[in-house]
Scaffold this active site. Structure first.
Site, PDB file in Angstrom:
ATOM      1  N   THR A  34      15.930  50.092  58.889  1.00 54.54           N
ATOM      2  CA  THR A  34      16.014  51.120  57.868  1.00 54.54           C
ATOM      3  C   THR A  34      15.248  52.229  58.260  1.00 54.54           C
ATOM      4  OG1 THR A  34      13.785  49.980  57.322  1.00 54.54           O
ATOM      5  CG2 THR A  34      15.642  49.112  56.214  1.00 54.54           C
ATOM      6  N   ARG A  67       9.697  56.585  58.834  1.00 48.60           N
ATOM      7  CA  ARG A  67       9.141  57.253  57.829  1.00 48.60           C
ATOM      8  C   ARG A  67       8.228  56.239  57.023  1.00 48.60           C
ATOM      9  NH1 ARG A  67      12.106  56.471  53.109  1.00 48.60           N
ATOM     10  NH2 ARG A  67      14.247  55.817  53.497  1.00 48.60           N
ATOM     11  N   TRP A 427     -37.523  51.793  65.186  1.00 45.62           N
ATOM     12  CA  TRP A 427     -37.237  51.710  63.913  1.00 45.62           C
ATOM     13  C   TRP A 427     -36.336  52.841  63.309  1.00 45.62           C
ATOM     14  CZ3 TRP A 427     -37.286  54.079  59.299  1.00 45.62           C
ATOM     15  CH2 TRP A 427     -37.084  53.286  58.086  1.00 45.62           C
ATOM     16  N   TYR A 431     -32.342  52.789  62.147  1.00 48.43           N
ATOM     17  CA  TYR A 431     -31.931  52.997  61.074  1.00 48.43           C
ATOM     18  C   TYR A 431     -30.969  54.062  61.078  1.00 48.43           C
ATOM     19  CZ  TYR A 431     -32.074  53.755  56.121  1.00 48.43           C
ATOM     20  OH  TYR A 431     -31.758  53.817  54.761  1.00 48.43           O
ATOM     21  N   ASP A 447     -39.188  45.696  60.310  1.00 50.01           N
ATOM     22  CA  ASP A 447     -39.312  46.226  59.013  1.00 50.01           C
ATOM     23  C   ASP A 447     -39.893  45.206  58.235  1.00 50.01           C
ATOM     24  OD1 ASP A 447     -37.952  48.392  57.457  1.00 50.01           O
ATOM     25  OD2 ASP A 447     -37.351  46.251  56.312  1.00 50.01           O
TER      26      ASP A 447
END
Length: 496
Positions: A34, A67, A427, A431, A447
């Protein structure tokens, strides 16, 4: 092994036969008989095994002469989650291409941001994604153009330049080649009208999607003047390459697992050439390319995170629209409460941010850029002197480019560069990696929020932290699940 070589035909075909939506955006199926390429979940009749080929990107399928399917719209899928997990040079380049770097700075500018020569980067992208940077950028422009044609009333000329094309003729030729249709065919009978600078688009996300939890996090951390939130929405200002803008995101839960859902984004832009950049930044803010089923399945048997993942399926890691802003906000938030950080950051925005007229109540400023803050006397900043000096030093590094948070450089290199700056510890660096660099495997063992969450759930924090390696490669999501247990209830104005 290249990305093309990793596409095992048997495994890909099984996904196509089962119409497995988890693989939408991970690979694309092209049908020789196709001349069309589809997403794996396309509802059309499954083609014969001998008639299909598999491609790691829409650009690769287009380069091979196929396509896009008009039924399943394969170019409208979320991006591959592998780009953030592995963070290879190809993945980092793809994020920059989506942000419009090739359109603004060419292949040489892209290669410089990633840290390779243009020739070597082209080899890497071709091996991993089946197409070079120009073809990948062209595919992205075509996808943006199709969405704008089908969902807005912009004139075709406005669509062309908003999508990154250099001319209307190039736009027309590309649309015809990629979609086997003219722009008029794609739009149907709806006529265009002059651009207003406002564009509404739907951002595809994989499900389940814990949208209310995302909204609660963003609303809890919003900075006055830059961000606002209300019933079901979050909005903010954007500092884009060609001028200021705003985005409003309508966010809700989409818990029907295994399908594609949408976050509606409304952009108001000073310059429509910033459309692609604004869309990419909104997508990374809401973690649109995450594969939530893979993340939640990983935690299924875990005694700590497993129950949390079942309670809030599809929880995401909030990203960012500007890496420099994220780093500045992180330094301001060191060792103070979220409420305190919001207050201090709001004062910083009022003093040093650029005022903008948005027409949206509460959105009054762009976040101050790194060069502006690098020139500020640390003694005048509304924070302890040591933190003020750290903030100014960070901004100087960002302004000069010695630290780049645009997701182009290697994450480990960025972390090392951050740790070399005064006042930046593990830390803060980690982060920033989680939020600014979309690192999916960050954990913050020191944390206080993590330890409070674990204690509140009845676990021994020390024992759980010691065993947290089992959460790899999704520790950022485990972290979000723990923090989510500490989130205050949504204000009445944000409740559905």
């Amino acid at each position: 092994m290249s990305g093309v070589e990793r596409l095992d035909r048997e495994s890909c075909y099984r996904a196509v036969k089962s119409r497995d939506r988890r693989f939408d955006g991970v690979f694309y199926t092209a049908v020789r008989t196709t001349g069309i390429y589809c997403r794996p979940s396309c509802p059309a009749r499954t083609p014969g095994f001998a008639n299909v080929t598999f491609h790691p990107s829409a650009a690769a399928a287009q380069a091979a002469g196929f396509r896009a399917c008009k039924r399943c719209l394969p170019d409208a899928t979320p991006g591959s989650p592998d780009w953030d997990v592995a963070a290879t040079a190809a993945g980092r380049a793809m994020r920059l291409i989506a942000d419009g770097v090739v359109d603004r700075a060419g292949v040489e500018g892209l290669a410089q941001r990633v840290g390779y020569t243009p020739r070597h980067l082209t080899r890497i992208l071709t091996a991993e994604l089946g197409a070079g940077p120009l073809a990948l950028a062209r595919a992205k422009r075509a996808q943006t153009a199709r969405v704008l044609i089908e969902t807005t009333d912009l004139t075709y000329a406005d669509v062309a330049f908003a999508s990154g094309f250099s001319s209307v003729r190039q736009f027309n030729d590309t649309i015809r080649e990629v979609y086997a249709a003219t722009p008029t065919d794609l739009r149907g009978r709806r006529g265009g009208r002059p651009a207003t600078g406002t564009v509404t688009m739907r951002l595809a996300v994989r499900t389940p999607y814990a949208g209310r939890a995302m909204l609660a996090f963003l609303a809890y951390h919003l900075v006055p003047g830059v961000e606002v939130a209300g019933d079901g929405f979050y909005a903010r200002t954007l500092d884009l390459p060609h001028g200021p803008g705003t985005v409003r995101l309508d966010i809700d839960d989409a818990l029907d697992a295994g399908r594609t859902a949408f976050v509606t984004a409304t952009f108001t832009l000073h310059d429509l050439r910033d459309t692609a950049a604004a869309v990419e930044r909104a997508r990374r803010l809401v973690d649109a390319d995450c594969d939530p089923l893979a993340v939640d399945d990983h935690f299924a048997g875990d005694p700590v995170v497993g129950p949390l993942a079942r309670r809030t399926p599809g929880l995401r890691v909030p990203g960012q629209v500007d890496g420099d802003e994220t780093a500045v906000r992180t330094v301001i938030g060191q060792q103070i409460s979220v409420t305190g950080a919001r207050t201090v950051t709001g004062r910083l925005v009022a003093l040093h941010g650029r005022p903008v007229d948005t027409g949206v109540p509460g959105l009054t400023h762009l976040f101050p850029d790194a060069a502006t803050l690098a020139a500020v006397d640390p003694e005048t900043l509304p924070m302890p002197r040591a933190r003020g000096r750290a903030l100014v030093a960070l901004c100087a590094a960002l302004a000069t480019g010695s630290v780049a948070l645009d997701r182009g450089p290697d994450r480990d290199d960025v972390r090392r560069a951050l740790l070399e700056l005064p006042g930046i510890g593990p830390w803060t660096a980690d982060y920033v990696a989680m939020r600014a660099l979309a690192h999916p495997d960050v954990f913050l063992p020191t944390d206080i929020g993590v330890r409070n969450a674990l204690a509140g759930l009845g676990h021994d924090p020390a024992a759980v932290v010691a065993a947290s390696e089992t959460w790899r490669p999704w520790r950022s999501y485990a972290l979000m699940h723990l923090w989510n247990t500490l989130m205050p209830p949504l204000p009445d104005s944000l409740e559905p």
